[in-house]
Design an enzyme around this catalytic site. Structure first.
Site, PDB file in Angstrom:
ATOM      1  CE1 TYR A 213       0.805   0.693   4.502  1.00 49.55           C
ATOM      2  CE2 TYR A 213       0.178  -1.626   4.443  1.00 49.55           C
ATOM      3  CZ  TYR A 213       0.765  -0.556   5.103  1.00 49.55           C
ATOM      4  OH  TYR A 213       1.318  -0.734   6.341  1.00 49.55           O
ATOM      5  CG  ASP A 293       3.110  -4.465  20.434  1.00 50.04           C
ATOM      6  OD1 ASP A 293       1.892  -4.474  20.180  1.00 50.04           O
ATOM      7  OD2 ASP A 293       3.995  -4.370  19.562  1.00 50.04           O
TER       8      ASP A 293
HETATM    9  C1  LIG Z   1      11.526   0.773  16.243  1.00 48.61           C
HETATM   10  C2  LIG Z   1      10.154   0.236  15.936  1.00 48.61           C
HETATM   11  C3  LIG Z   1       9.732   0.203  14.613  1.00 48.61           C
HETATM   12  C4  LIG Z   1       8.473  -0.332  14.299  1.00 48.61           C
HETATM   13  N1  LIG Z   1       8.075  -0.333  12.999  1.00 48.61           N
HETATM   14  C5  LIG Z   1       6.854  -0.815  12.679  1.00 48.61           C
HETATM   15  C6  LIG Z   1       6.428  -0.816  11.345  1.00 48.61           C
HETATM   16  O1  LIG Z   1       7.138  -0.400  10.465  1.00 48.61           O
HETATM   17  N2  LIG Z   1       5.189  -1.303  11.055  1.00 48.61           N
HETATM   18  C7  LIG Z   1       4.380  -1.794  12.041  1.00 48.61           C
HETATM   19  O2  LIG Z   1       3.262  -2.231  11.721  1.00 48.61           O
HETATM   20  N3  LIG Z   1       4.760  -1.803  13.322  1.00 48.61           N
HETATM   21  C8  LIG Z   1       5.979  -1.323  13.668  1.00 48.61           C
HETATM   22  N4  LIG Z   1       6.378  -1.325  14.968  1.00 48.61           N
HETATM   23  C9  LIG Z   1       5.501  -1.930  15.965  1.00 48.61           C
HETATM   24  C10 LIG Z   1       4.337  -1.089  16.283  1.00 48.61           C
HETATM   25  O3  LIG Z   1       4.728   0.244  16.431  1.00 48.61           O
HETATM   26  C11 LIG Z   1       3.780  -1.632  17.592  1.00 48.61           C
HETATM   27  O4  LIG Z   1       3.475  -2.994  17.445  1.00 48.61           O
HETATM   28  C12 LIG Z   1       2.507  -0.979  17.964  1.00 48.61           C
HETATM   29  O5  LIG Z   1       2.466   0.347  17.583  1.00 48.61           O
HETATM   30  C13 LIG Z   1       2.289  -1.088  19.477  1.00 48.61           C
HETATM   31  O6  LIG Z   1       2.947  -0.011  20.083  1.00 48.61           O
HETATM   32  P1  LIG Z   1       3.602  -0.037  21.508  1.00 48.61           P
HETATM   33  O7  LIG Z   1       3.714   1.389  21.913  1.00 48.61           O
HETATM   34  O8  LIG Z   1       2.910  -0.969  22.414  1.00 48.61           O
HETATM   35  O9  LIG Z   1       5.042  -0.656  21.291  1.00 48.61           O
HETATM   36  P2  LIG Z   1       6.275  -0.102  20.475  1.00 48.61           P
HETATM   37  O10 LIG Z   1       5.832   0.779  19.368  1.00 48.61           O
HETATM   38  O11 LIG Z   1       7.106  -1.287  20.193  1.00 48.61           O
HETATM   39  O12 LIG Z   1       7.032   0.851  21.486  1.00 48.61           O
HETATM   40  C14 LIG Z   1       7.733   0.412  22.635  1.00 48.61           C
HETATM   41  C15 LIG Z   1       8.677   1.517  23.065  1.00 48.61           C
HETATM   42  O13 LIG Z   1       9.232   1.173  24.327  1.00 48.61           O
HETATM   43  C16 LIG Z   1      10.615   1.393  24.284  1.00 48.61           C
HETATM   44  N5  LIG Z   1      11.230   0.492  25.266  1.00 48.61           N
HETATM   45  C17 LIG Z   1      11.358  -0.852  25.180  1.00 48.61           C
HETATM   46  N6  LIG Z   1      11.961  -1.329  26.287  1.00 48.61           N
HETATM   47  C18 LIG Z   1      12.220  -0.262  27.077  1.00 48.61           C
HETATM   48  C19 LIG Z   1      12.849  -0.125  28.353  1.00 48.61           C
HETATM   49  N7  LIG Z   1      13.323  -1.179  29.022  1.00 48.61           N
HETATM   50  N8  LIG Z   1      12.959   1.109  28.904  1.00 48.61           N
HETATM   51  C20 LIG Z   1      12.468   2.206  28.231  1.00 48.61           C
HETATM   52  N9  LIG Z   1      11.877   2.128  27.011  1.00 48.61           N
HETATM   53  C21 LIG Z   1      11.750   0.907  26.447  1.00 48.61           C
HETATM   54  C22 LIG Z   1      10.997   1.073  22.837  1.00 48.61           C
HETATM   55  O14 LIG Z   1      12.254   1.621  22.484  1.00 48.61           O
HETATM   56  C23 LIG Z   1       9.834   1.679  22.096  1.00 48.61           C
HETATM   57  O15 LIG Z   1      10.022   3.047  21.839  1.00 48.61           O
HETATM   58  C24 LIG Z   1       7.636  -0.812  15.337  1.00 48.61           C
HETATM   59  C25 LIG Z   1       8.059  -0.765  16.676  1.00 48.61           C
HETATM   60  C26 LIG Z   1       9.322  -0.229  16.988  1.00 48.61           C
HETATM   61  C27 LIG Z   1       9.779  -0.150  18.439  1.00 48.61           C
END
Ligand SMILES: Cc1cc2nc3c(=O)[nH]c(=O)nc-3n(C[C@H](O)[C@H](O)[C@H](O)COP(=O)(O)OP(=O)(O)OC[C@H]3O[C@@H](n4cnc5c(N)ncnc54)[C@H](O)[C@@H]3O)c2cc1C
Length: 388
Positions: A213, A293
């Protein structure tokens, strides 16, 4: 005043912080990365997610920077025959918000900017949480740089490999799901326009799908190939993939796949293994709550991973600001979010089994069971009643 900390400045953590800020509550956000880098590739924002983002002030940004696919087309992997046609042109009329597709980095940057405009300097980078413990009336966090912080409430939005989940909720490591994701970003100008218009194309075949897409204001086509494999592949966002290995996996598929892979700039292909966790019996413990996540990672077949984290952030902010005692508000958040996220987690996995089945034509013969027919887009996290 209640001190609130959020661990992780990913999509979920930033939405939670922004939703709290819009309600007058300043949270401190601790992110492990040394800087807030723009990383990732395409991400889907289903109407239930875009409704929240627009409600938090990102309407103009999304209209200008996100793509609205005119349709989601599911096609036979060999013949290109159309199996399912879901029109998206009137998503706003139907659901009150569009179906967007966007580069994750663009969304991430917009969330950081929106948050920092309201609460300057609330994000601390280079803060990798190593240890968390609950104490009376709050939690103590220890970071890899030797610093410590205390908060009355800690929201763990630290992703799939959440330290908080591991230390307080579930000591098991995430397990490999037997799927690999190949990703690439391809300049649209270098592709045959027949295959790549404003629709989202989903080719489905035995053991694999290939989704593409437009993102980046239509200038780039994002593709993701999700394929079953026994081979162990590391999880991470930076493992390089080669054209040869992707073409080998998709041998016998429609020529649009090879066109796409071959048009990707050298060095622009990535792969990673997909990992999951078993559903948790609780998202909250005392003064700590899991979000996104960290709480409920899911297979990407419904494109709902980010959407669930976004909904979590909005609901959590509402519970903390609209309900009484914080620990009760957290429990309420858990009761509201657990059934929905577990359902989407399980339905996404079943959706993958159908999409990767040995007989793609069966799609034409079965009742469609997907994110549309399950009614997932109607969820209105910012306005729904918080009654259980
Ligand atoms: C670098 C990255 C790139 C991604 N790219 C894509 C993509 O291209 N397409 C897609 O569909 N999904 C992608 N995802 C996944 C998607 O963003 C997530 O599955 C979804 O948005 C859920 O978001 P979340 O905030 O729960 O987790 P995430 O978006 O994974 O964010 C978790 C955050 O917590 C931080 N973190 C982790 N451990 C620690 C710690 N011990 N102390 C402090 N901070 C910590 C990480 O650095 C990250 O910034 C990506 C995730 C990341 C981290």
């Amino acid at each position: 005043m209640t001190e609130l900390a959020i661990v992780g400045a990913g999509i979920g953590g930033l939405v939670a912080a922004l939703a709290l800020a819009k309600r007058g509550v300043k949270a401190k956000v601790y992110e492990q990365a040394p800087a807030l880098e723009a990383v990732g590739a395409g991400i889907s924002l289903t109407p239930n997610a875009s409704r929240v983002l627009e409600g938090l002030g990102l309407y103009d940004f999304l209209i200008e920077n996100a793509e609205q696919p005119s349709a989601n087309l599911t096609r036979h992997y060999k013949t290109w025959d159309l199996l399912i046609d879901i029109q998206r042109e009137d998503a706003r009329g139907e659901y009150g918000a569009p179906y967007y597709q966007i580069h994750r980095a663009d969304l991430h940057t917009a969330l950081v900017d929106a948050l920092e405009a309201g609460v300057p300097d609330c994000i601390s980078t280079g803060k990798a949480l190593e240890h968390i413990e609950q104490d009376v009336g709050g939690a103590l966090m220890r970071f890899a740089d030797g610093s410590e912080a205390k908060a009355d409430i800690v929201v763990a939005a630290d992703g799939l490999r959440s330290v908080v989940r591991k230390q307080l909720f579930d000591a098991r490591a995430p397990h490999y799901l037997g799927q690999i994701a190949y990703r690439g970003l391809v300049p649209r100008a270098s592709l045959d326009p027949t295959w790549h218009s404003d629709e989202s194309q989903n080719l489905i075949g035995p053991g694999a799908v290939f989704v593409s897409y437009p993102v980046c204001r239509g200038e780039v086509i994002n593709f993701v190939g999700l394929a079953q494999t026994d081979a162990w592949v590391d999880e991470g966002w930076s493992t390089p993939a080669t054209k040869e290995e992707i073409l080998e996996r998709y041998e016998g598929w429609h020529e649009s796949v090879a066109d796409m892979v071959n048009a990707a700039p050298e060095g622009a292909l990535r792969k990673w293994g997909l990992f999951g966790h078993h559903p948790l019996p609780a998202f909250c413990k005392g003064s700590v709550a899991l979000l996104g996540d960290a709480a409920h990672p899911m297979l990407p077949f419904f494109g709902m991973g980010a959407a669930m984290a976004i909904e979590d952030g909005a609901v959590l902010a509402r519970c903390l600001t609209e309900l009484g005692k914080p620990s009760l508000a957290l429990k309420h958040y858990e009761r509201l979010r657990m059934p929905r996220t577990h359902m989407v987690q399980s339905e996404s996995a079943k959706g993958g089994e159908r999409l990767q089945s040995a007989d793609p034509d069966a799609m034409n013969r079965m009742t469609v069971r997907n994110e549309d027919s399950l009614g997932l887009f109607h969820y209105d996290a910012l306005h729904m009643t918080l009654d259980l």
